[in-house]
Every structure is written in C-alpha cells, then in structure tokens.
Design an enzyme around this catalytic site. Sequence first.
Site, short mmCIF file in Angstrom:
data_model
loop_
_atom_site.label_atom_id
_atom_site.label_comp_id
_atom_site.label_asym_id
_atom_site.label_seq_id
_atom_site.Cartn_x
_atom_site.Cartn_y
_atom_site.Cartn_z
N CYS A 172 -0.50 3.83 6.65
CA CYS A 172 -1.08 4.13 5.34
C CYS A 172 -2.10 3.09 4.88
O CYS A 172 -2.65 3.20 3.79
CB CYS A 172 0.03 4.26 4.31
SG CYS A 172 1.13 5.66 4.65
N HIS A 196 -0.66 -0.21 -4.44
CA HIS A 196 -0.28 0.87 -3.53
C HIS A 196 0.60 1.87 -4.27
O HIS A 196 0.36 3.07 -4.19
CB HIS A 196 0.45 0.27 -2.33
CG HIS A 196 0.79 1.26 -1.27
ND1 HIS A 196 -0.18 1.91 -0.53
CD2 HIS A 196 1.98 1.72 -0.81
CE1 HIS A 196 0.41 2.72 0.34
NE2 HIS A 196 1.71 2.63 0.18
N GLU A 235 6.42 -4.56 -4.10
CA GLU A 235 5.01 -4.85 -4.36
C GLU A 235 4.86 -5.69 -5.63
O GLU A 235 4.05 -6.63 -5.66
CB GLU A 235 4.22 -3.55 -4.49
CG GLU A 235 2.72 -3.79 -4.62
CD GLU A 235 1.89 -2.54 -4.49
OE1 GLU A 235 0.66 -2.66 -4.35
OE2 GLU A 235 2.46 -1.43 -4.52
N LYS A 269 -1.80 6.85 -7.42
CA LYS A 269 -1.21 7.79 -6.47
C LYS A 269 -0.86 9.15 -7.09
O LYS A 269 -1.00 10.17 -6.41
CB LYS A 269 0.07 7.18 -5.85
CG LYS A 269 -0.17 6.12 -4.78
CD LYS A 269 -0.77 6.68 -3.51
CE LYS A 269 -0.75 5.66 -2.37
NZ LYS A 269 -1.34 4.35 -2.68
N HIS A 295 -0.31 10.97 -2.20
CA HIS A 295 -0.36 9.94 -1.16
C HIS A 295 -1.05 10.55 0.05
O HIS A 295 -0.45 11.31 0.81
CB HIS A 295 1.05 9.46 -0.81
CG HIS A 295 1.05 8.22 0.03
ND1 HIS A 295 -0.10 7.64 0.51
CD2 HIS A 295 2.07 7.44 0.49
CE1 HIS A 295 0.21 6.57 1.22
NE2 HIS A 295 1.52 6.42 1.21
N PHE A 332 3.95 2.29 6.98
CA PHE A 332 5.04 2.21 7.95
C PHE A 332 4.76 1.10 8.96
O PHE A 332 3.62 0.75 9.25
CB PHE A 332 5.17 3.54 8.70
CG PHE A 332 5.87 4.63 7.92
CD1 PHE A 332 6.75 4.35 6.90
CD2 PHE A 332 5.64 5.96 8.23
CE1 PHE A 332 7.40 5.35 6.19
CE2 PHE A 332 6.29 6.98 7.55
CZ PHE A 332 7.18 6.67 6.52
#
Length: 421
Positions: free
Chosen positions: A176, A315, A326, A346, A351, A410
């Site tokens: 991502c 993010h 985060e 987002k 996403h 990931f």
Amino acid sequence: MTRLAFDPRSTAAAALAADPIVVTGLGSWAAGSRSPDELYALALRGRATAEWIDLDGPTQPLRVAGSAASAIDLEHPTLRPVRRLDRVTQLAMLAATQAWNDAGLDWDSGLDADRVGVYCGTSRGPILKWLESVEAWGNGGVRPGSSAQTTMGSLNGVLSQALGALGPSASVVATCASAAAAIGMAAAHLLLGEADVAIAGGAEAPIISLMAAQLGAAGVVGHHEDPHLTCRPFHAERNGLAIGEGAGFLVLERFSSARARGRVPYARLAGWASRVDAGGRTGVTANGDGLVRAMRRALDVAEMAPRDIGYVNAHGTGTVVNDAVECLALNEVFGAGMAPPVSSTKPVTGHCLGATPALEAIISILALRAGCLPPTANLDSVDPACDVDLISDEPRPAAVDSVLSTSLGFWGTQAALVFTR
C-alpha cells in the site's frame, strides 16, 4: 582497506538545495472525481464515497462497501491504446495523461524522449486480466496477448509507449506504499541525472470479489449498516477500511528544467523515504518503528525539523491497530502533543491500496497551495489512543509551508513524502 566517508543524507540534501525537485503536473481519477481539483474539493467536503457494490462470487454474490472510480468512457481517444487492457491500466492512462497535459509537456518543444521516465506504483496490478486468463485456461486455452497483459509491467510499459517516453520505466510494487515508492524512485533518478522529467504515481482497480474476500479474511474490512460509515479513521468504534480504486500521477522535474520551460511549480518535493517495519504480514510493530524511521529520513533529506511540518495527511485506514500505531509514531517524531494538524482522506478515496499515496500526495499539495486542510470524514468520536490534533467535521484554514504524507502497507512497507511551497 580504507573506507571513504559518505553521508547519503548530506549528498541528497546538497543536490536538492542546488536544484530542487518540483511538481509541475497533477492528474487523478478516483471515486466521485475525474481531476485533481475535483478530488481536492471532495476531500474538503469531508464526505465518504463508499456505496454498496454487488460482486459475483464463486458460489454466491458478495456485497461490499466500496469507493468505485468515476465511470470510464472507453471510446475516449485517450484510452485507445488500453481499451483491451485491464481496468487498472485504463485508470493509469487517464491520470497520467492528465498530469502530462497539466505540466505542459510537448514533444514539439524539444523534449528529449530518452530523458523522460515513467514510474507506476501498484499493489495488485492487472488482477482482472489474471482472473480472465485463469478462467480461459480452465476452459481450454488462453489468448495470445494474456502473457503480456497480465504483467505488472503492463502499466509502466503502456504508459511509456503511449506518451512516447523512452527513458527509465518501472512498475513499483511496495504493497500500500507503492505509489510513494514510485515517486521516491523517480526523484532518485532525477537526482542521479537518469532523467530530466518523470511521470510518477500509482493505479489500482481491486474492487472484485476475490480481493474483497482476501481483505475480509485478513480482518481489515470495515463493516457498518451504512456504507458511508464503513471507514472511520481514528474513530473510537472504527473496525476497518472501505476498498477503493483509482489512479494518481505527478510530473516531477528539476527546478532548472521547469524554469526553462516557463512552468510555475505546484510545490517542491523536498524529502522522501521508505523503510520496512518488522511487523510481519500485517505491517506494523507496536511502536511503529518503521514509520518513525521513514518520517525521520524524509525530514533529513528535506533538511527540515519536525516543527517545520504544518500538516500531516495520515495513512489512517480506519483499522483498529494501524491508526493507533500511526498516532504513536507521530508523537514519537514530533513529540507528545506536538504533532501538527492531522487528517485522513481514506473515507473520501476509499483505500486504493498501492495507488492511495499518489492520491493523498495530490490532496496534500493542493491543501498546501490553497491554505485549507481537509477534515477526516466520519470522525465524531475520537479514540483516546489517537492522541494527536485531528481535523474533524470541517476543513481547517491554515497557511502552512510544508506537508507530510505517510503510507503503511502489508509486510511492513512504510513511506513518507514531504512537500513544501
């Protein structure tokens, strides 16, 4: 053996000080928007775009909350080279062509094709063509073109050929954080003198039943009776993301090149970095060490202190673990309670996996120029673990000089981009 002293931080900073890398073109195609201006306006409104989408499953239909990109007209001349290719390549073509035109790039002006690079970030690539090929194989044969159409390189390859760019070209896969990694690679090549102009960004088209099932099995898909409330970053009751699709691209070049072409830059790409956390397949450790190192490295390249950053586009996927980690990482870098205003867009874009960093970079750049920071949609109850200055409800007017955009993925891939006036 004597080793020569070499400090890559000072080397990059010196090169950037001598001739900065600037953004001269923007292009995007995403949910509810067909251009960067529309994307930014949607982000300012702070309204989620997810709707119920019915997908065909192997045994029964599957309904998911998703942010599908705006409709594509396959008869449009821009899409002629990609009409038979995967939807992700079509989205990439629309956004990259926009960025190219926005930057005023023109082969008749003497632009050297060998000095123009193309860099496309993607996590899943042409997954629809893969599924079509598997189905055709199961039915007795595959089409001759499937071998080329199913490669990750179909994205950068077709963009390079369609635009006429014959310089460095790559599809960049970093889960991502892919588009951020692509932007960083483009910037590095500009610094090394491998290219004079770079088109860099990302594209993704993952709204299919297989991807929905995979993300659902991983436990990261949000759920709510109202699809608009599926993704709620930093919310006390958040439970996951809403899948999205889209593409975003930036044109990068050295300031000397932009000045020679008479272009006024949108912003300066002052710093960038990518790092890996040791958090296994989910991506983050409990203290967000990888993201901390990525942010600090990006600030080092930019020769900036944390206090110089005026806004963070986080993010912020709306997943339980990532949002809290985060915020922990932001407090580590900026100091507890010292982080600048933070928001996640987002819910607006969905996403879009590997494409998201490019869309968020565009939103961040336009927020920098307009002096107005987008809110986090659906944030009416903040998780105490997300202890930073979160923008909720309404846009926040703020004349800032620099912005930071963060990405997590990931397998621990983390990235950070710094843009300044």
